[in-house]
Write an enzyme that holds these catalytic residues in place. Structure first.
Site, PDB file in Angstrom:
ATOM      1  CB  SER A  48      -0.758   3.181  -6.163  1.00 17.83           C
ATOM      2  OG  SER A  48      -1.705   2.840  -7.153  1.00 17.83           O
ATOM      3  CE  LYS A  74       0.549   1.875 -10.457  1.00 16.47           C
ATOM      4  NZ  LYS A  74       0.574   2.323  -9.048  1.00 16.47           N
TER       5      LYS A  74
END
Length: 221
Positions: free
Chosen positions: A140, A177
């Site tokens: 990701s 993230k």
């Protein structure tokens, strides 16, 4: 593996160096209770990188702790060489634990999930105590952070807008993230455009717990 004898050797070497279990734990980034379990032979599968790191701190031969020799004489130099062959003064080199995942590194039994150790050059003693490495799983954050890369994480419960963080969602799902703040909203952003940003508005923001910020990415070969 005779963990009782390994534990006896760790204890004898620690006492010879004049360290308490707590002091050795601090140097290794482990809890005192974990050192107690090593010395009592209660951890049945001790990974070799763990023994090597303990040996470095206790100034003994890693093969001695692994029961491959009865000679405890150390076989390492007074400097540690990093992957770029830079000689680092050992005063500022700290042995940092590597965890197999985000959840493992911050769980109640985190020390059971140490998969190795890494020498890192960190000037601040306080920062070194709050630093860990985590093996990243997934794509990701590609291309900046790839599957199998290690990230150097500084433990803290806050982050500035735009920083890359390690966080838990709903107390269990560990993620890496980029964090964005706007009005009453927190957005967790992936570098990989195939993954959509996740938005948490209003009370939903309480679902996110920041565990630390990513300081460095250590690429996997």
């Amino acid at each position: 593996m005779n963990t009782i004898e390994i534990g006896n050797r760790i204890k004898a070497a620690r006492e010879k160096k004049g360290l308490t279990q707590e002091e050795l734990g601090i140097r290794l980034g482990l809890n005192k209770s974990t050192i107690q379990r090593y010395e009592a032979g209660k951890i049945l599968r001790i990974k070799l990188p763990v023994l090597e790191s303990i040996a470095i701190e206790l100034n003994v031969n890693p093969e001695y702790l692994a029961l491959k020799t009865d000679d405890p004489s150390p076989k390492h130099s007074s400097h540690i060489i990093d992957s770029n062959a830079t000689i680092l003064p050992q005063d500022n080199v700290h042995i940092i634990p590597i965890y197999e995942s985000v959840s493992a590194g911050f769980g109640a039994y985190a020390d059971d999930y140490v998969v190795g150790y890494m020498p890192l050059y960190i000037v601040s003693e306080e920062e070194a105590k709050n630093t860990m490495c985590i093996v990243v799983s997934g794509d990701s954050m590609y291309p900046k952070i790839e599957n199998g890369d290690k990230i150097q994480v500084l433990r803290q419960d806050w982050a500035e807008d735009g920083q890359v963080v390690v966080a838990l969602i709903d107390g269990e799902n560990g993620v890496v993230k980029k964090i964005k703040y706007s009005d009453d909203k927190i957005t967790l952003v992936s570098f990989n455009p195939e993954y959509q940003p996740r938005e948490f508005v209003g009370a939903e923001r309480d679902r996110i717990r920041i565990l630390g910020i990513v300081k460095t990415v250590i690429k996997s070969l």
